[in-house]
Design an enzyme around this catalytic site. Structure first.
Site, PDB file in Angstrom:
ATOM      1  N   GLN A 271       0.830  -1.197   0.000  1.00  0.00           N
ATOM      2  CA  GLN A 271       0.000   0.000   0.000  1.00  0.00           C
ATOM      3  C   GLN A 271       0.870   1.255   0.000  1.00  0.00           C
ATOM      4  O   GLN A 271       0.626   2.207  -0.740  1.00  0.00           O
ATOM      5  CB  GLN A 271      -0.902   0.011   1.242  1.00  0.00           C
ATOM      6  CG  GLN A 271      -1.875   1.164   1.256  1.00  0.00           C
ATOM      7  CD  GLN A 271      -2.791   1.115   0.067  1.00  0.00           C
ATOM      8  OE1 GLN A 271      -3.358   0.073  -0.249  1.00  0.00           O
ATOM      9  NE2 GLN A 271      -2.921   2.213  -0.634  1.00  0.00           N
ATOM     10  N   GLU A 340     -10.587   1.424   2.969  1.00  0.00           N
ATOM     11  CA  GLU A 340     -10.815   0.985   1.587  1.00  0.00           C
ATOM     12  C   GLU A 340     -10.493  -0.513   1.475  1.00  0.00           C
ATOM     13  O   GLU A 340     -11.290  -1.288   0.960  1.00  0.00           O
ATOM     14  CB  GLU A 340      -9.904   1.802   0.660  1.00  0.00           C
ATOM     15  CG  GLU A 340     -10.018   1.417  -0.804  1.00  0.00           C
ATOM     16  CD  GLU A 340      -8.944   2.070  -1.659  1.00  0.00           C
ATOM     17  OE1 GLU A 340      -7.916   2.511  -1.103  1.00  0.00           O
ATOM     18  OE2 GLU A 340      -9.132   2.108  -2.890  1.00  0.00           O
ATOM     19  N   ASP A 374      -6.184  -6.570  -6.163  1.00  0.00           N
ATOM     20  CA  ASP A 374      -5.861  -5.404  -6.994  1.00  0.00           C
ATOM     21  C   ASP A 374      -5.819  -5.773  -8.468  1.00  0.00           C
ATOM     22  O   ASP A 374      -6.126  -4.955  -9.331  1.00  0.00           O
ATOM     23  CB  ASP A 374      -4.483  -4.846  -6.606  1.00  0.00           C
ATOM     24  CG  ASP A 374      -4.526  -4.095  -5.289  1.00  0.00           C
ATOM     25  OD1 ASP A 374      -5.635  -3.752  -4.836  1.00  0.00           O
ATOM     26  OD2 ASP A 374      -3.436  -3.854  -4.719  1.00  0.00           O
ATOM     27  N   HIS A 433     -55.367  13.825  -8.435  1.00  0.00           N
ATOM     28  CA  HIS A 433     -54.874  12.501  -8.061  1.00  0.00           C
ATOM     29  C   HIS A 433     -56.033  11.633  -7.574  1.00  0.00           C
ATOM     30  O   HIS A 433     -56.173  10.473  -7.941  1.00  0.00           O
ATOM     31  CB  HIS A 433     -53.844  12.592  -6.908  1.00  0.00           C
ATOM     32  CG  HIS A 433     -52.472  12.996  -7.339  1.00  0.00           C
ATOM     33  ND1 HIS A 433     -52.199  14.214  -7.894  1.00  0.00           N
ATOM     34  CD2 HIS A 433     -51.284  12.337  -7.280  1.00  0.00           C
ATOM     35  CE1 HIS A 433     -50.903  14.282  -8.162  1.00  0.00           C
ATOM     36  NE2 HIS A 433     -50.326  13.152  -7.798  1.00  0.00           N
TER      37      HIS A 433
END
Ligand code: NAD
Length: 449
Positions: A271, A340, A374, A433
């Site tokens: 990362q 994440e 990934d 309506h």
């Protein structure tokens, strides 16, 4: 950070000795560069592309990408084979990843309409239709990102989008990376826009002489790209939507005494090498100082051997280790942060996954590094960052469709529900309506049906 000995090391906090407020403070993301300033740069670029189309688009590509030899901003399909010449091992890697991503995202297609009879004679249904034209932003800059093209293009393809437009900044020689052209070919893209940043987003949002206007823009990018996506999605004249707000990428690893320190360090580093703004967090469960030290030693030693060691140093300097005593505490902190990517290197990781309430994507157990997700496992890597995992899903097949509902009543159905409708219309003083129901019920009475 970088201490006297040049050691690459994360800051360390023992949660049992700190107040919950202090820990919450540690988990706060750094604020992004002033959005006002970025918006101020991006807005005129968008207006310019909207006004001058291709000409403006090309000028920005000449300026930002230095691709001064480029004379046309769009490449239309079919793309020439000469632009996708790749070594066989790259072709094979893309093909394997493509197939896994395709399988997982094809399984997400709504196969048949949802139908519910809410009352006798009242059928409510919901069915999906693809968004017709989608624009996929594949970041350029220094990196080559065919994986992002796959993660956006494959779900668009399986959802059945008619026109897939891929935008990516060309290299300084005016060419695209062949990997991206190959992926564009595989997903059946109708064109590639050779432009990046706000100008590419604007071209897809409004259309130009040669760029197809799209209905939705998806994909990650830097702050200029993100700001442009937000601006065009707020402009009703563009009539375009976006996937989600995006920030720097993040990982949170939870490790206990069963975790291999070398594996944990390798995940933190994969990362950290994304960039100095990457967010890296380690939560340990029941490890003493020695246990944490083992991971830190691995982190330092592995980092020193990486080509991107300078980026890693920057990212690690604002990264933290939180030492906790229990799984409950670790999961609570992770859910608070809403990472994440969440990696679980703990005993019975699959069971612990049930405790996850906020995360973009979870990687379960010792044999599931984030890298596989990934690129090649099949799950998507375009995920919510910056705490948006609390309310957003990552890109999925559903990102490329909209759901249409329909209701279908029989005369009996209208009799069953008509009274409720007329009463609510009366409360809201919407007489027309009310009458739309009454006129039909009267007809049924008159015709004895
Ligand atoms: P990019 O394609 O996002 O942006 C390049 C464009 O930025 C240029 O075309 C130019 O138009 C614009 N730009 C640069 N400087 C500018 C300036 N001063 N004024 C106006 N416009 C300017 O490529 P990048 O910059 O390399 O950024 C890539 C981004 O994508 C990073 O933020 C990275 O975190 C992110 N990323 C995300 C993923 C993912 O899938 N989640 C993967 C890789 C990278």
């Amino acid at each position: 950070g970088l201490n006297a000995s040049g050691r690459i090391q994360m800051r360390r906090f023992d949660t049992t000795r700190e107040s919950p407020e202090a820990i919450e403070e540690v988990l706060k993301r750094p604020s992004q560069r002033s959005t006002d300033r970025i918006m101020g740069i991006v807005q005129p670029i968008i207006k310019d592309v909207q006004a001058r189309g291709d000409k403006a688009l090309l000028e920005y590509t000449h300026k930002f990408e230095k691709a001064t030899s480029l004379t046309s901003p769009v490449l239309k399909a079919p793309f020439p084979q000469s632009l996708m010449q790749l070594p066989p091992e790259t072709i094979s890697a893309i093909d394997i990843s493509y197939e896994n991503i395709r399988k997982f995202h094809a399984a997400q297609v709504d196969k048949k309409p949802l139908e519910v009879e809410t009352m006798p004679g009242i059928i409510c249904s919901r069915f999906a239709r693809p968004i017709e034209r989608v624009g996929l932003y594949v970041p350029g800059g220094t990196a080559v990102l065919p994986s992002t093209a796959l993660m956006l293009g494959v779900p668009a393809m399986v959802a059945g989008c008619k026109k897939i437009v891929i935008a990516s900044p060309p290299r300084a020689d005016g060419k695209l990376t062949p990997e991206i052209v190959y992926v564009a070919h595989k997903v059946g893209a109708e064109s590639i826009v050779l432009a990046g940043g706000a100008q590419a987003v604007a071209a897809m949002a409004y259309g130009t002489e040669s760029v197809t206007k799209v209905d939705k823009i998806l994909g990650p990018g830097n702050q200029f790209v993100t700001a442009a996506k937000m601006l065009v999605s707020n402009d009703t004249t563009a009539n375009v939507s976006i996937d989600m707000p995006a920030g720097p990428s993040e990982v949170l690893v939870i490790a206990d005494s069963t975790a291999n320190p070398a594996f944990v360090a390798s995940d933190l580093l994969s990362q950290a090498e994304h960039g100095t703004d990457s967010q890296v967090i380690l939560i340990t469960i029941g490890l003493d100082n020695e246990g944490v030290q083992a991971i830190e030693d691995e982190l330092h030693n592995q980092a020193m051997a990486l080509p991107r060691v300078d980026l890693v140093r920057g990212a690690i300097s604002h990264s933290v280790t939180l030492m906790t005593a229990t799984l409950d505490e670790a999961m609570a902190l992770s859910n608070l942060y809403a990472p994440e990517h969440l990696i679980l290197q703990i005993a019975d990781a699959l069971k612990a996954r049930e405790m996850v309430t906020n995360a973009g994507s979870v990687f379960v157990g010792d044999w599931t590094p984030e890298s596989v997700g990934d690129y090649s496992a099949g799950v998507n890597h375009s995920l919510p960052t910056y705490g948006y995992a609390r309310q957003y899903s990552g890109v999925n097949t559903g990102s490329f469709v909209k759901h249409i509902t329909s209701s279908h009543l029989t005369a009996q159905g209208l009799r069953n529900v008509g009274g409720a409708v007329m009463q609510l219309a009366k409360v809201e003083e919407l007489e027309a309506h009310r009458r739309a129901v009454e006129i039909r019920l009267e007809w049924l009475d008159k015709n004895q049906q």
